[in-house]
Design a protein around this motif. Sequence first.
Motif, PDB file in Angstrom:
ATOM      1  N   GLU A   1       0.764  -1.293  -0.050  1.00 33.92           N
ATOM      2  CA  GLU A   1      -0.213   0.067   0.092  1.00 33.92           C
ATOM      3  C   GLU A   1       0.938   1.344   0.149  1.00 33.92           C
ATOM      4  O   GLU A   1       0.356   2.234  -0.830  1.00 33.92           O
ATOM      5  CB  GLU A   1      -0.955  -0.202   1.250  1.00 33.92           C
ATOM      6  N   GLN A   2       2.023   1.252   0.796  1.00 33.77           N
ATOM      7  CA  GLN A   2       3.023   2.260   0.790  1.00 33.77           C
ATOM      8  C   GLN A   2       3.393   2.747  -0.670  1.00 33.77           C
ATOM      9  O   GLN A   2       3.562   3.653  -1.344  1.00 33.77           O
ATOM     10  CB  GLN A   2       3.842   2.180   1.747  1.00 33.77           C
ATOM     11  N   CYS A   3       3.937   1.440  -1.361  1.00 35.47           N
ATOM     12  CA  CYS A   3       4.611   1.505  -2.530  1.00 35.47           C
ATOM     13  C   CYS A   3       3.376   2.244  -3.587  1.00 35.47           C
ATOM     14  O   CYS A   3       3.710   2.934  -4.357  1.00 35.47           O
ATOM     15  CB  CYS A   3       4.856   0.258  -2.893  1.00 35.47           C
ATOM     16  N   GLN A   4       2.203   1.498  -3.519  1.00 30.94           N
ATOM     17  CA  GLN A   4       1.244   2.076  -4.402  1.00 30.94           C
ATOM     18  C   GLN A   4       0.913   3.438  -4.299  1.00 30.94           C
ATOM     19  O   GLN A   4       0.570   4.511  -5.177  1.00 30.94           O
ATOM     20  CB  GLN A   4      -0.220   1.266  -4.309  1.00 30.94           C
ATOM     21  N   ALA A   5       0.922   4.086  -2.761  1.00 30.31           N
ATOM     22  CA  ALA A   5       0.462   5.588  -2.680  1.00 30.31           C
ATOM     23  C   ALA A   5       1.765   6.051  -3.408  1.00 30.31           C
ATOM     24  O   ALA A   5       1.694   7.282  -3.809  1.00 30.31           O
ATOM     25  CB  ALA A   5       0.381   5.648  -1.379  1.00 30.31           C
ATOM     26  N   SER A   6       2.985   5.888  -3.286  1.00 27.30           N
ATOM     27  CA  SER A   6       4.119   6.637  -3.928  1.00 27.30           C
ATOM     28  C   SER A   6       4.036   6.648  -5.321  1.00 27.30           C
ATOM     29  O   SER A   6       4.671   7.646  -5.831  1.00 27.30           O
ATOM     30  CB  SER A   6       5.119   5.922  -3.274  1.00 27.30           C
ATOM     31  N   VAL A   7       3.939   5.591  -5.859  1.00 28.79           N
ATOM     32  CA  VAL A   7       3.904   5.677  -7.440  1.00 28.79           C
ATOM     33  C   VAL A   7       2.474   5.994  -8.119  1.00 28.79           C
ATOM     34  O   VAL A   7       2.822   6.305  -9.551  1.00 28.79           O
ATOM     35  CB  VAL A   7       3.980   3.847  -7.994  1.00 28.79           C
ATOM     36  N   SER A   8       1.612   6.347  -7.324  1.00 26.88           N
ATOM     37  CA  SER A   8       0.481   6.902  -7.956  1.00 26.88           C
ATOM     38  C   SER A   8       0.760   8.207  -8.775  1.00 26.88           C
ATOM     39  O   SER A   8       1.210   8.906  -8.363  1.00 26.88           O
ATOM     40  CB  SER A   8      -0.660   7.196  -6.802  1.00 26.88           C
ATOM     41  N   GLY A   9       0.251   8.256  -9.976  1.00 29.15           N
ATOM     42  CA  GLY A   9       0.361   9.188 -10.733  1.00 29.15           C
ATOM     43  C   GLY A   9       1.711   9.596 -11.446  1.00 29.15           C
ATOM     44  O   GLY A   9       2.154  10.723 -11.987  1.00 29.15           O
ATOM     45  N   ARG A  10       2.957   8.699 -11.248  1.00 30.78           N
ATOM     46  CA  ARG A  10       4.168   8.946 -11.452  1.00 30.78           C
ATOM     47  C   ARG A  10       4.611   7.789 -12.653  1.00 30.78           C
ATOM     48  O   ARG A  10       5.838   7.667 -12.938  1.00 30.78           O
ATOM     49  CB  ARG A  10       4.943   8.721 -10.441  1.00 30.78           C
ATOM     50  N   LEU A  11       3.730   7.182 -13.263  1.00 35.26           N
ATOM     51  CA  LEU A  11       3.870   6.143 -14.193  1.00 35.26           C
ATOM     52  C   LEU A  11       5.030   5.048 -13.972  1.00 35.26           C
ATOM     53  O   LEU A  11       5.719   4.942 -14.572  1.00 35.26           O
ATOM     54  CB  LEU A  11       4.482   6.944 -15.679  1.00 35.26           C
ATOM     55  N   LEU A  12       4.870   4.589 -12.994  1.00 31.52           N
ATOM     56  CA  LEU A  12       5.684   3.593 -12.185  1.00 31.52           C
ATOM     57  C   LEU A  12       4.733   2.559 -11.750  1.00 31.52           C
ATOM     58  O   LEU A  12       3.524   2.648 -11.538  1.00 31.52           O
ATOM     59  CB  LEU A  12       6.435   3.928 -11.044  1.00 31.52           C
ATOM     60  N   TYR A  13       5.251   1.097 -11.418  1.00 27.78           N
ATOM     61  CA  TYR A  13       4.397   0.317 -10.789  1.00 27.78           C
ATOM     62  C   TYR A  13       5.322  -0.415  -9.739  1.00 27.78           C
ATOM     63  O   TYR A  13       6.473   0.146  -9.404  1.00 27.78           O
ATOM     64  CB  TYR A  13       4.231  -0.670 -11.842  1.00 27.78           C
ATOM     65  N   CYS A  14       4.510  -1.035  -8.790  1.00 33.40           N
ATOM     66  CA  CYS A  14       5.215  -1.779  -7.528  1.00 33.40           C
ATOM     67  C   CYS A  14       5.280  -3.126  -7.853  1.00 33.40           C
ATOM     68  O   CYS A  14       4.630  -3.780  -8.619  1.00 33.40           O
ATOM     69  CB  CYS A  14       4.220  -1.803  -6.497  1.00 33.40           C
ATOM     70  N   GLY A  15       6.610  -3.621  -7.319  1.00 33.18           N
ATOM     71  CA  GLY A  15       6.949  -4.997  -7.471  1.00 33.18           C
ATOM     72  C   GLY A  15       7.662  -5.576  -6.530  1.00 33.18           C
ATOM     73  O   GLY A  15       8.286  -4.668  -5.654  1.00 33.18           O
ATOM     74  N   PRO A  16       8.077  -6.765  -5.972  1.00 33.62           N
ATOM     75  CA  PRO A  16       8.622  -7.357  -4.799  1.00 33.62           C
ATOM     76  C   PRO A  16      10.204  -7.251  -5.206  1.00 33.62           C
ATOM     77  O   PRO A  16      10.504  -7.180  -6.179  1.00 33.62           O
ATOM     78  CB  PRO A  16       8.342  -8.774  -4.896  1.00 33.62           C
ATOM     79  N   ASN A  17      10.559  -7.049  -3.946  1.00 31.01           N
ATOM     80  CA  ASN A  17      12.286  -6.689  -4.107  1.00 31.01           C
ATOM     81  C   ASN A  17      12.767  -8.059  -4.323  1.00 31.01           C
ATOM     82  O   ASN A  17      12.519  -8.832  -3.395  1.00 31.01           O
ATOM     83  CB  ASN A  17      12.572  -6.095  -2.595  1.00 31.01           C
ATOM     84  N   PRO A  18      13.604  -8.397  -5.438  1.00 25.33           N
ATOM     85  CA  PRO A  18      14.014  -9.654  -5.496  1.00 25.33           C
ATOM     86  C   PRO A  18      15.033  -9.894  -4.483  1.00 25.33           C
ATOM     87  O   PRO A  18      15.281 -11.158  -4.063  1.00 25.33           O
ATOM     88  CB  PRO A  18      14.900  -9.416  -6.917  1.00 25.33           C
ATOM     89  N   LEU A  19      15.906  -9.117  -3.821  1.00 24.23           N
ATOM     90  CA  LEU A  19      16.788  -9.304  -2.825  1.00 24.23           C
ATOM     91  C   LEU A  19      16.075 -10.030  -1.680  1.00 24.23           C
ATOM     92  O   LEU A  19      16.569 -10.895  -1.053  1.00 24.23           O
ATOM     93  CB  LEU A  19      17.479  -8.196  -2.580  1.00 24.23           C
TER      94      LEU A  19
END
Length: 92
Positions: free
Chosen positions: A51-69
Amino acid sequence: MRKMQLALLALGATVLSGFATVKPATARDYPWCAQGGEYDYPGECAYSTYEQCQASVSGRLLYCGPNPLVAYGQVQQPQPHSRRKIRRPVPY
């Protein structure tokens, strides 16, 4: 003139002491990353929840994904301290 020199010296000392106390960022240990756009892979991994990630990427043409590390267990986990064995005298 003397006051100006002392003020600049104090300012310089303050700035240098600030650089000495800076710690390296450990943002890559968080489980969610903002990905795409200007970010290289794996992205900006600074989010504890999706949810934090989604709020940050909203309107920035980005998406959220899991950290592979984190997802694949490549982050160095703190090693548990081994307990020292206490030798006790053997009663005769």
